[in-house]
Design a protein around this motif. Structure first.
Motif, PDB file in Angstrom:
ATOM      1  N   VAL A 185      19.984 -14.341 -10.302  1.00 30.56           N
ATOM      2  CA  VAL A 185      21.053 -14.609 -11.117  1.00 30.56           C
ATOM      3  C   VAL A 185      22.289 -14.335 -10.488  1.00 30.56           C
ATOM      4  N   GLN A 186      23.100 -15.356 -10.682  1.00 30.99           N
ATOM      5  CA  GLN A 186      24.536 -15.381 -10.187  1.00 30.99           C
ATOM      6  C   GLN A 186      25.561 -14.637 -10.850  1.00 30.99           C
ATOM      7  N   ALA A 227      29.574 -16.486 -21.145  1.00 33.13           N
ATOM      8  CA  ALA A 227      28.956 -17.552 -20.598  1.00 33.13           C
ATOM      9  C   ALA A 227      27.316 -17.061 -20.544  1.00 33.13           C
ATOM     10  N   LYS A 228      26.318 -18.135 -20.677  1.00 36.25           N
ATOM     11  CA  LYS A 228      24.933 -17.777 -20.407  1.00 36.25           C
ATOM     12  C   LYS A 228      24.686 -17.447 -19.312  1.00 36.25           C
ATOM     13  N   PRO A 229      23.411 -16.696 -18.849  1.00 36.25           N
ATOM     14  CA  PRO A 229      23.380 -16.314 -17.388  1.00 36.25           C
ATOM     15  C   PRO A 229      22.988 -17.529 -16.616  1.00 36.25           C
ATOM     16  N   LYS A 233      29.824 -18.172 -29.973  1.00 32.80           N
ATOM     17  CA  LYS A 233      28.810 -17.031 -30.782  1.00 32.80           C
ATOM     18  C   LYS A 233      28.116 -16.046 -29.965  1.00 32.80           C
ATOM     19  N   ARG A 234      28.185 -16.243 -28.563  1.00 29.09           N
ATOM     20  CA  ARG A 234      27.481 -15.282 -27.608  1.00 29.09           C
ATOM     21  C   ARG A 234      28.560 -13.967 -27.772  1.00 29.09           C
ATOM     22  N   LEU A 235      29.789 -14.346 -27.765  1.00 27.58           N
ATOM     23  CA  LEU A 235      31.005 -13.333 -27.706  1.00 27.58           C
ATOM     24  C   LEU A 235      30.728 -12.582 -28.772  1.00 27.58           C
ATOM     25  N   ASP A 294      27.590  -9.779 -11.523  1.00 29.58           N
ATOM     26  CA  ASP A 294      28.248 -10.738 -10.736  1.00 29.58           C
ATOM     27  C   ASP A 294      27.744 -10.723  -9.314  1.00 29.58           C
ATOM     28  N   ASN A 295      26.993 -11.826  -8.827  1.00 31.93           N
ATOM     29  CA  ASN A 295      26.503 -11.912  -7.713  1.00 31.93           C
ATOM     30  C   ASN A 295      26.910 -12.945  -7.040  1.00 31.93           C
ATOM     31  N   ARG A 296      27.972 -13.704  -7.524  1.00 29.67           N
ATOM     32  CA  ARG A 296      28.670 -14.861  -6.781  1.00 29.67           C
ATOM     33  C   ARG A 296      29.271 -14.183  -5.477  1.00 29.67           C
ATOM     34  N   PRO A 297      29.158 -15.154  -4.340  1.00 37.27           N
ATOM     35  CA  PRO A 297      30.014 -14.723  -3.286  1.00 37.27           C
ATOM     36  C   PRO A 297      31.544 -14.648  -3.342  1.00 37.27           C
ATOM     37  N   GLU A 298      31.988 -13.719  -2.685  1.00 35.19           N
ATOM     38  CA  GLU A 298      33.712 -13.579  -2.728  1.00 35.19           C
ATOM     39  C   GLU A 298      34.187 -14.977  -1.964  1.00 35.19           C
TER      40      GLU A 298
END
Length: 87
Positions: free
Chosen positions: A50-51, A41-43, A11-13, A82-86
């Motif tokens: 925020v990751q 994906a939800k935040p 639904k978000r898409l 996108d703040n996830r670590p590499e």
């Protein structure tokens, strides 16, 4: 993933026309997105930061057609955070 979670992601898409245009431009079809359960994906926050948000989520689906409850994610350039670590 449960059916409700899968439906929420899809639904978000559906509410993100720029993301839909992006994935269709990669060669996906509407039917393929539906079949594979692709969504947004939800935040996700961790320690108040925020990751990731507005990322595509691809549920992993087995040869038996069942979803495994695991996902892989893809960043949409210019839209996703996108703040996830590499690594």
């Amino acid at each position: 993933m449960d059916e409700n979670g899968l439906q929420r992601q899809k639904k978000r898409l559906a509410g993100e026309p720029k993301i839909i245009s992006y994935v269709l431009g990669l060669g996906f079809t509407h039917e393929g997105l539906e079949h594979f359960g692709v969504g947004v994906a939800k935040p996700y926050q961790y320690n108040g930061v925020v990751q990731h948000s507005d990322v595509l989520v691809f549920p992993l689906r087995g040869p038996d057609g069942e979803f495994y409850g695991r996902n892989t994610y893809a960043v949409v350039p210019g839209i996703s955070t996108d703040n996830r670590p590499e690594g």
